[in-house]
Design an enzyme around this catalytic site. Structure first.
Site, PDB file in Angstrom:
ATOM      1  N   ASP A   1     100.384  23.567  60.136  1.00 56.21           N
ATOM      2  CA  ASP A   1     100.660  24.530  61.200  1.00 56.21           C
ATOM      3  C   ASP A   1      99.487  25.500  61.284  1.00 56.21           C
ATOM      4  O   ASP A   1      99.038  26.042  60.268  1.00 56.21           O
ATOM      5  CB  ASP A   1     101.954  25.296  60.899  1.00 56.21           C
ATOM      6  CG  ASP A   1     102.400  26.154  62.067  1.00 56.21           C
ATOM      7  OD1 ASP A   1     103.150  25.655  62.909  1.00 56.21           O
ATOM      8  OD2 ASP A   1     101.992  27.336  62.127  1.00 56.21           O
TER       9      ASP A   1
ATOM     10  N   ASN B   1      96.074  32.378  71.738  1.00 52.11           N
ATOM     11  CA  ASN B   1      96.501  32.206  73.122  1.00 52.11           C
ATOM     12  C   ASN B   1      96.574  33.537  73.858  1.00 52.11           C
ATOM     13  O   ASN B   1      96.122  33.669  75.001  1.00 52.11           O
ATOM     14  CB  ASN B   1      97.874  31.522  73.167  1.00 52.11           C
ATOM     15  CG  ASN B   1      97.769  30.008  73.108  1.00 52.11           C
ATOM     16  OD1 ASN B   1      96.757  29.435  73.480  1.00 52.11           O
ATOM     17  ND2 ASN B   1      98.809  29.359  72.627  1.00 52.11           N
TER      18      ASN B   1
ATOM     19  N   HIS C   1      95.201  30.265  77.226  1.00 54.71           N
ATOM     20  CA  HIS C   1      95.736  28.966  76.797  1.00 54.71           C
ATOM     21  C   HIS C   1      94.680  27.864  76.802  1.00 54.71           C
ATOM     22  O   HIS C   1      94.773  26.912  76.024  1.00 54.71           O
ATOM     23  CB  HIS C   1      96.913  28.560  77.696  1.00 54.71           C
ATOM     24  CG  HIS C   1      98.137  29.380  77.447  1.00 54.71           C
ATOM     25  ND1 HIS C   1      98.991  29.129  76.391  1.00 54.71           N
ATOM     26  CD2 HIS C   1      98.639  30.462  78.096  1.00 54.71           C
ATOM     27  CE1 HIS C   1      99.974  30.016  76.404  1.00 54.71           C
ATOM     28  NE2 HIS C   1      99.789  30.834  77.434  1.00 54.71           N
TER      29      HIS C   1
ATOM     30  N   ASP D   1      94.082  25.434  73.730  1.00 54.54           N
ATOM     31  CA  ASP D   1      94.045  23.971  73.818  1.00 54.54           C
ATOM     32  C   ASP D   1      92.815  23.409  73.115  1.00 54.54           C
ATOM     33  O   ASP D   1      92.876  22.353  72.471  1.00 54.54           O
ATOM     34  CB  ASP D   1      94.041  23.535  75.287  1.00 54.54           C
ATOM     35  CG  ASP D   1      95.386  23.754  75.961  1.00 54.54           C
ATOM     36  OD1 ASP D   1      96.375  24.020  75.253  1.00 54.54           O
ATOM     37  OD2 ASP D   1      95.441  23.647  77.200  1.00 54.54           O
TER      38      ASP D   1
ATOM     39  N   GLU E   1     101.752  24.155  67.820  1.00 59.63           N
ATOM     40  CA  GLU E   1     100.636  24.122  66.865  1.00 59.63           C
ATOM     41  C   GLU E   1     101.027  23.411  65.582  1.00 59.63           C
ATOM     42  O   GLU E   1     100.398  23.598  64.543  1.00 59.63           O
ATOM     43  CB  GLU E   1     100.169  25.545  66.565  1.00 59.63           C
ATOM     44  CG  GLU E   1     101.187  26.427  65.885  1.00 59.63           C
ATOM     45  CD  GLU E   1     102.056  27.227  66.852  1.00 59.63           C
ATOM     46  OE1 GLU E   1     102.479  28.322  66.472  1.00 59.63           O
ATOM     47  OE2 GLU E   1     102.302  26.748  67.989  1.00 59.63           O
TER      48      GLU E   1
END
Length: 350
Positions: free
Chosen positions: A220, A228, A233, A237, A263
């Site tokens: 994670d 973000n 975003h 990404d 994530e």
């Protein structure tokens, strides 16, 4: 937001030369293509002609000249089946009666032994009796033609067969694409949770049967929401895709890595002891930590990830969801103990 460097992909090529004796039985040759002859299938359009009569083979060959086909000639049923296995022709034109393996048996064996390869089979017969025609169709033939045949009619029926086979292949290709899309994460191109469940259930059974270790590694990204919220975003990404590439680089062919969502990622490793698994995960952690991301024109940051590991080694495989839950508990411990680290669950003493 982009990492500083990327590794380029390499492409390969292949080539081959035709045999000078393709016009003999058991071999093949490529007819001179006529102008405007194109085929939508990516595979070569091959025709297998089977007859124990050299004259009959020559008639079929002559009828199909200058049509852009690649012809395979067989003088008996056994030779035909060998050529079919090797070349997977689009259309098979076979005589009904032959001394070793007849046309009906060729149809039956092709349909039985090559179920994943759809080919259009045309039976040539001197008997127009409807009961015999029905018998041929029941054996697996798609069409029939009565001897002596008209050359134009043979070409027309071959073209019908080609169109049917190409349509079938297009449907197969679309089905494979849909299946792949259903098992793939759209952002990272990694397998998704559904693909992992299919893979893991088989591999867990194999690990118990063949007595090799199996590890589930939950990963994670740390403080990913902050990335973000701060940089957008699109930047998030990029971080996710970069982490996915690092996972793929460090995952052996015997394992699999996947994105579960958000994530959260999952890596499965096999045939490795605890020390080897720890070293492999630590390499992933360090490479991701050392990857620098740029924001706009000046900002440079790094990101980190935490890992939880659960293992199995024995003759009775655990429930897959239980193993994942154990890895998830270990991941929670890694987060609690400071992040950017890995933890084994308490039951992974292998």
């Amino acid at each position: 937001m982009q990492p500083k460097s990327r590794t380029p992909r390499k492409a390969g090529t292949a080539s081959g030369k035709p045999s000078p004796q393709w016009n003999q039985p058991g071999h093949n040759f490529e007819c001179t293509p006529s102008l405007g002859t194109t085929h939508s299938s990516s595979r070569p359009f091959k025709i297998l002609a089977v007859d124990d009569s050299a004259i009959a083979r020559k008639l079929v060959e002559h009828s199909l000249l200058n049509k852009g086909y690649r012809i395979l000639l067989a003088k008996n049923g056994r030779e035909a089946l060998d050529l079919f296995a090797e070349h997977q022709p689009t259309v098979v034109i076979t005589d009904w009666s032959m001394p070793d393996i007849g046309g009906l048996e060729i149809c039956r064996r092709i349909r039985r032994d090559f179920q994943d390869s759809h080919s259009h089979i045309i039976l040539l017969t001197s008997n127009s009796d409807k009961e015999q025609v029905v018998e041929g169709l029941a054996a697996g033939a798609d069409d029939y033609l009565t001897k002596p045949f008209h050359a134009g009619e043979l070409v027309a029926r071959v073209e019908v067969g080609r169109r049917i086979v190409e349509l079938h292949r297009e449907i197969q290709a679309k089905n494979r694409l849909l299946e792949e899309m259903a098992l793939t994460d759209a952002l990272t191109d990694l397998p998704n949770r559904r693909a992992v469940d299919v893979w893991a259930s088989r591999q867990l059974s194999a690990a118990a049967r063949h007595d090799f270790p199996f590890w589930a590694v939950m990963a994670d990204l740390d403080y990913f929401k902050k990335v973000n919220d701060t940089y957008g975003h699109e930047a998030g990404d990029t971080v996710l895709k970069t982490f996915a590439e690092i996972l793929k680089t460090h995952t052996r062919q015997s394992g699999i890595c996947a994105r579960l969502g958000g994530e959260e990622f999952l890596v499965m490793m096999t045939h490795s002891d605890r020390k080897g698994t720890q070293s492999a995960v630590e390499r992933i952690r360090k490479q991701f930590e050392n990857t620098k991301f740029t924001f706009g024109n000046s900002s440079i940051i790094s990101a980190t990830a935490s890992f939880g590991i659960a293992g199995f080694h024995g003759t009775k495989a655990p429930d897959w969801n239980v193993l994942v839950a154990r890895a998830d508990t270990a991941l929670y411990a890694a987060k609690h103990n400071g992040r950017n680290r890995l933890e084994f669950d308490q039951d992974s003493a292998i």
